[in-house]
Design a protein around this motif. Structure first.
Motif, short mmCIF file in Angstrom:
data_model
loop_
_atom_site.label_atom_id
_atom_site.label_comp_id
_atom_site.label_asym_id
_atom_site.label_seq_id
_atom_site.Cartn_x
_atom_site.Cartn_y
_atom_site.Cartn_z
N PHE A 3 0.81 -1.21 0.00
CA PHE A 3 0.00 0.00 0.00
C PHE A 3 0.85 1.27 0.00
CE2 PHE A 3 -3.03 -2.74 2.75
CZ PHE A 3 -3.53 -3.35 1.61
N VAL A 72 -5.73 2.85 -4.82
CA VAL A 72 -4.95 3.06 -3.60
C VAL A 72 -4.55 4.53 -3.48
CG1 VAL A 72 -2.75 2.55 -2.47
CG2 VAL A 72 -4.11 0.68 -3.40
N LEU A 305 -7.89 0.24 2.03
CA LEU A 305 -6.70 -0.02 1.23
C LEU A 305 -6.71 -1.41 0.63
CD1 LEU A 305 -4.01 1.72 3.45
CD2 LEU A 305 -4.68 2.40 1.14
#
Length: 395
Positions: A3, A72, A305
């Motif tokens: 992430f 993201v 996420l």
């Protein structure tokens, strides 16, 4: 799963945070903010500020003037924008326009993109998405659709009533979901100034963060040419899925920003306010609420996420987005409710932004599918998957 954000996206996140703090938050007490959202004058000024800052419509494709953010990346930027209820409006990433932009980039024809999408991306127009209907029409169950489209030569005549239509007042065009004569559903693009479209009223609501409020629309034999069909005839429900999973997720991102804002206000107050010989935050009852807030914010952020990553990998993300919608809407509600409690009398007045956030986020447990419907859908999928596995194992 990774992430991490690229340096460019980290810079965009920081620029967004500064823009919200320095430019947008000072507008929060502007009298042009009404019970039905910011009026058109305030929206135009906010959009102009977003454009000047180079932050307008960053989620749109590069081809249409955006930055083509991944899911993201959107999680980082949209949360930062949501720190103010007016942030998504200023950056042109508010609902329903954000979801409509995504849908049209995937489904609309080149001519439709030039006519409707490009002005929307540029912040020159607004749109609405007309699907929800009063009983016995479509709500959480879209198969109950009552609005009809009847072919008349090269045109279609659309008739029916829609309500809870966010952004209806002042929208330049609508995406209308209507039932065909064979029972399938189709989406139509339609300018809102066409004869036969009536905005009956704006509905009083708890939230006040959506430009154009929530309206009741009536369609009386609205004539729409076949060239304005969005995508293909009969594929409306399929296209709705293209829109819904990402749109659920961006709702989570934006409202997470509001929850973070409420937490920051409550934390500052609990650190400064003295009672019974020490700060409120040093009292266990308040300290535990702050700790629970941190955990809820953290779990919501990670859930967002993960689903963003699934979508970035090309997954449909339907069950993941349903889980995220429930987890986040309920966690965000708990956070903001605790913040009201920590602030005491200040929390139930306009002395801070928290009361306004409290009113806004309550609706999130209903918008884009109530928690109960998502739980029912998730249960059906996991039970169905279990049954399918057992059937496959049988000789």
């Amino acid at each position: 799963m990774d992430f991490s954000l690229s340096p460019d996206i980290q810079d965009l996140q920081q620029r967004t945070r500064r823009f919200i703090a320095d430019v947008v938050i000072p507008f929060e007490n502007d009298p042009r903010q009404t019970g039905h959202g910011p009026n058109e004058s305030l929206r135009a000024e906010l959009v102009a500020a977003g454009r000047a800052a180079g932050l307008l419509t960053p989620h749109a494709s590069v081809e249409h003037g955006g930055l083509g953010l991944s899911h993201v990346a959107k999680a980082a930027v949209f949360e930062a924008s949501g720190y103010s209820p007016l942030g998504p409006v200023a950056m042109n990433i508010h609902a329903p326009d954000e979801g409509n932009i995504h849908l049209m980039e995937v489904v609309a024809s080149p001519s439709q993109k030039e006519r409707w999408l490009r002005p929307l991306v540029e912040g020159r127009t607004r749109s609405c998405f007309a699907m929800t209907e009063p009983a016995p029409g479509a709500g959480s169950d879209p198969s109950m659709l009552q609005t009809v489209a009847i072919q008349d030569g090269d045109d279609y005549l659309i008739s029916g009533t829609k309500w809870f239509i966010t952004g209806a007042e002042g929208a330049s065009f609508a995406i209308i979901m209507a039932r065909m004569e064979d029972g399938s559903a189709t989406m139509f693009l339609c300018d809102m100034d066409r004869p036969g479209i009536v905005l009956e009223r704006l509905m009083e609501s708890l939230d006040s963060c959506f430009a154009g409020g929530h309206g009741v629309l009536r369609f009386e034999n609205v004539r729409v040419p076949a060239t304005d069909v969005l995508g293909e005839i009969g594929k409306g429900f399929r296209y709705a899925q293209i829109r819904l999973a990402p749109a659920r997720l961006t709702h989570c991102m934006r409202w997470l920003g509001q929850a973070q804002r409420a937490h920051d206000v409550a934390l500052a107050y609990a650190s400064e306010r003295q009672a019974f010989g020490k700060s409120l935050g040093e009292h266990e009852g308040v300290g535990f609420m702050l700790a629970d807030n941190e955990m809820d914010l953290h779990s919501a952020r990670l859930t967002i996420l993960h689903t963003a990553w699934v979508l970035d990998q090309g997954g449909r993300g339907n069950i993941e987005s349903s889980m995220t919608k429930v987890i986040c809407s309920e966690a965000i509600w708990r956070v903001v409710d605790r913040c009201v409690q920590i602030l005491g009398g200040r929390g139930v007045t306009a002395e801070t932004i928290v009361m306004r956030i409290f009113k806004d986020v309550r609706a999130f447990r209903i918008y884009d599918g109530p928690s109960e419907v998502h739980r029912w859908s998730i249960a059906n999928k996991i039970v169905g998957a279990r049954k399918k596995m057992l059937d496959a194992e049988r000789p």
